[in-house]
Design an enzyme around this catalytic site. Sequence first.
Site, PDB file in Angstrom:
ATOM      1  N   GLU A 252       0.824  -1.223   0.000  1.00 36.41           N
ATOM      2  CA  GLU A 252       0.000   0.000   0.000  1.00 36.41           C
ATOM      3  C   GLU A 252       0.856   1.271   0.000  1.00 36.41           C
ATOM      4  O   GLU A 252       0.434   2.314   0.497  1.00 36.41           O
ATOM      5  CB  GLU A 252      -0.991  -0.017   1.170  1.00 36.41           C
TER       6      GLU A 252
ATOM      7  N   GLU B  72      -6.413  -7.706  -1.883  1.00 38.70           N
ATOM      8  CA  GLU B  72      -6.904  -8.014  -0.532  1.00 38.70           C
ATOM      9  C   GLU B  72      -8.379  -7.636  -0.447  1.00 38.70           C
ATOM     10  O   GLU B  72      -8.793  -6.617  -1.007  1.00 38.70           O
ATOM     11  CB  GLU B  72      -6.172  -7.178   0.530  1.00 38.70           C
TER      12      GLU B  72
HETATM   13  C1  GLA Z   1      -4.347  -3.404   4.641  1.00 33.04           C
HETATM   14  C2  GLA Z   1      -2.979  -4.043   4.597  1.00 33.04           C
HETATM   15  C3  GLA Z   1      -2.948  -5.421   5.178  1.00 33.04           C
HETATM   16  C4  GLA Z   1      -3.796  -5.498   6.421  1.00 33.04           C
HETATM   17  C5  GLA Z   1      -5.207  -5.100   6.086  1.00 33.04           C
HETATM   18  C6  GLA Z   1      -6.141  -5.216   7.259  1.00 33.04           C
HETATM   19  O1  GLA Z   1      -5.050  -3.506   3.502  1.00 33.04           O
HETATM   20  O2  GLA Z   1      -2.440  -4.085   3.305  1.00 33.04           O
HETATM   21  O3  GLA Z   1      -1.604  -5.733   5.481  1.00 33.04           O
HETATM   22  O4  GLA Z   1      -3.279  -4.647   7.378  1.00 33.04           O
HETATM   23  O5  GLA Z   1      -5.200  -3.755   5.693  1.00 33.04           O
HETATM   24  O6  GLA Z   1      -7.453  -4.863   6.919  1.00 33.04           O
END
Ligand code: GLA
Length: 698
Positions: free
Chosen positions: A184, A335
Site C-alpha cells: 500500500e 486483498e
Molecule cells: C491493509 C494491509 C494489510 C492489512 C489489512 C487489514 O489492507 O495491506 O496488510 O493490514 O489492511 O485490513
Amino acid sequence: MPSSFRFRDVFYFVLVFSVAAFAQTPPPLPTSVPTQIPGQNAILMGDAWYPEQWPESRWEEDLKMMEAADLKVVRIAEFAWSRMEPSEGHYDFDWLERAIALAAKHHIVSVLGTPTATPPAWLTQEYPDTLRIEPDGQRVTHGNRAHASASSPRYREFCRHIAEQMAIRFGHNPNVVGWQIDNEYGYALMSYDDATRLQFQDWLKAKYKTLDNLNAHWTTAYWSQTYDNWKEIPIPVGGHNPGLMLDWKHFVTYTWTSYQQNQIDVIRKHADPRQFITGNLMGFFDGFDHYTITESLTFASWDDYVGTGHVDPAYNGLAHDLTRGFKRENFWVMETQPGAVNWSSLNNFLNRGEARAMAWQAIGHGADDVNYWQWRSALNGQEEIHGVLVGPDGTPVPFYDEAAQTAHEFAKVGGNFRDTVPVSQVALLYSYDSHWALQFQKHTEKYNDIELLKSYYAALRQISQSVDVVSAYAPLAGYKLVAAPSLNVLPEGLAGHLLEYVRGGGHLVLGPRSGMKDEYNALLPQRQPGYLVDALGARVEQYYALEKDVPLSGAWGSGEASTWAEQLNSHASDDEVLLTYGKSNGWLDNQPAAITRAYGKGRITYIGAVLDDKLMAAAAAWMTQKSGVTSVFGPVPDGVEVSRRVGPGKQVFVLINFSQVNRRVALPHAMKMALDESQTDAVDLPPYGVAIAVDNNR
Ligand code: GLA
C-alpha cells in the site's frame, strides 16, 4: 503482464469485431485487457499467507485446507524482511523456497511481496536516518509499519538489495507468478527532513528552471511569498500557496514512483518476463497520482475493504472501475475482508453472502483475482483480532465455508471469463490534480467531488450498465459519452484533447467547478470553463456555495440544486438552456444552470449545479439518449447490479441482487446460467444472490 502483453494487439483486434457484432454499431475501443495467468484458471481466489509466523510443521495443514477450498493463490513475504535478511547482508530464503514449493504441491501459486513496508529493527537501529520525520519534527519509532523514509537514499539502497536478492532467488521460480511492490505504498507518507526538502527544491528547479518562472506561476507576489533562492521554498504543512501545495503532491507522486521503480528495475533485471509486477492500491486513496504510479506496473490491483457497515454497491463498483481505468486493463483485488476488519470505528461482520456478492462484483467489473486478507491471524501483533478464514486453533471459522463456496464457483464457471473484459460506451473522467485542487479549496465543507462522481456514475451506470472511469488524458475517441463531473484543473493541452473528442463527434458533459484552474493551480482568466468557453458559447459568471437547496427546472423536470450552484451566461445564439434556477438568493433567480451546444460533429454540455438524485437520473437519461448510448443487458429491478464482460465470440453477465428482498430478473433472451447449468430467460435472485449468464450463441 506478459500474458496480456503478448496478446494485447490480437486481443484488441478480435474484441473489436466481437463488440461490433453484439452492438451492431461502430465498436467502442476496447479499454481493457485481461490479467489472467497462462496455465491457471481464468479467475482466481486466494489469500494472504504468512508462513513466517508459524512453525514449518504447520504449513501443509494450512495449504491442504486452502486447496480444499479451491484457493489458488497466496501472497506471501511482504512483511517478512527480518526472516529473509536476519542481519545486514545475510539472506535466508530457504524457508520461503520451501513454502512456495509446498504451496505448489497443493496447486497454489505465489505472489511475492517485497517487504519494504516493514524494515527490520537492526536496520532502523543502525541507520536511524532511514526512519521518517513527522511534520512536527519527531522521528517515527520502530515497530509499526511504513516507518521508513521513501526519499532516503540509504533506505532505497536496502530496498534495492532485498528486492534484488529475492528476484535472483525467485525470478525464475515457476510457481511464482508475480510480484507486489511494498505494501500500500506506505500510505504515501513522507519524511519532513532536510534531505527531503532539498530534493523537493531540486525537483522544483528541474521543473521551473528559473525562480522567476516559479514565482510567476505561483503568483508569489501575493502575501510577500516571492522566492529569491530555491533553498527558501518550504515543504507545505497545513494550508499554503495552492501552487506549492499542488507541486508538493506531484513531488510525493514522483517520490513514491521512483521508490517503486528502484525495486522494479532489479526485479525486471532478474525475473522472467512472465512474472507480473503490481502494487496494492487503495481505491480512492489520494496520496499520489495513481495514473502515474501505475505506469510501470504490469497491472493495477487494489485492497477492497468496507470497514464499518455494509457494501455500497455503487461506491464499490466505482472504485473497481477506477482501478480498471488506471491502466485501462483488468485488475486484481489483492486483498479483501473475510467478514470483518480490525481498524474501523465499528468492525461489524458482513452479512452472510455479502462477501460472496462482493467477490462476484469484483469479477463483473474486470477483476481476474480476489484474495482474502488474511488466512489466519498471528497469535499476537497489531492485527490479531482481524477477520480470517482459520481461527487461532487452526481450524476453519464459519466464514471459511463462504469463501470456499465462492472459490469453488470461480473454479467451476471461470472458463467463461477467459479473455473477457468490460467494454463501455460511457467514460467518466477523473483527475488527481482536480481532486487535490478542490480539496485544498473546498469553499464549502459539503463539496465532495468523489460523491459527485458517484452520483454521475450511479445514474449513468443504471442506464448503460457499464461505465469506464479513466484519466482525463486517456484516449476518448471510442466513447459515445464522456462526462467530467469536477474537472477543476483544465489546462490548455487537456482542453485541446477534449475538444478533439467533441469535434470528432463525441458528447462531453462537464460538471460544476470545471475549467477553473491551469496546471499550476492558478485561476484561468477566461473564467469557467476556461479554454472551453468558446466551444460552449457560455461561461460561469459567478459561483455560490449554497446554504440551502435551490429550486431548478427545465428540460429534465424540476428539482433542487444542493451544495453548489453556478450562474451561467450564454453568448452564443445556438446555445440551448437545459435548466434554470428558480427563486433563491436573488443572483441565481431565473439564471441558466445547464447549457448545451452542438460543436464540430459532437456536443458540449455544462451542468453548473450539484443535482438531486431525480434530476441527475433525468440528466443521465437525456445524456445517454442524446449520445446514442445503449444498455448492455436491458432493464433490471432496483437493487440488482448487472455487469458484462466481453470476449471473442461471447459475452458473460454477472447479476447480483444487492437488495434485501427477492428479485426476478428477465434476461434479454434465454441464456446458459453457468452456476446451476440451467438454460433460462428469467432468474430469481435472493438477497445477495448471484447468477452468471453466458451468451455465446451470436
Ligand atoms: C491493509 C494491509 C494489510 C492489512 C489489512 C487489514 O489492507 O495491506 O496488510 O493490514 O489492511 O485490513
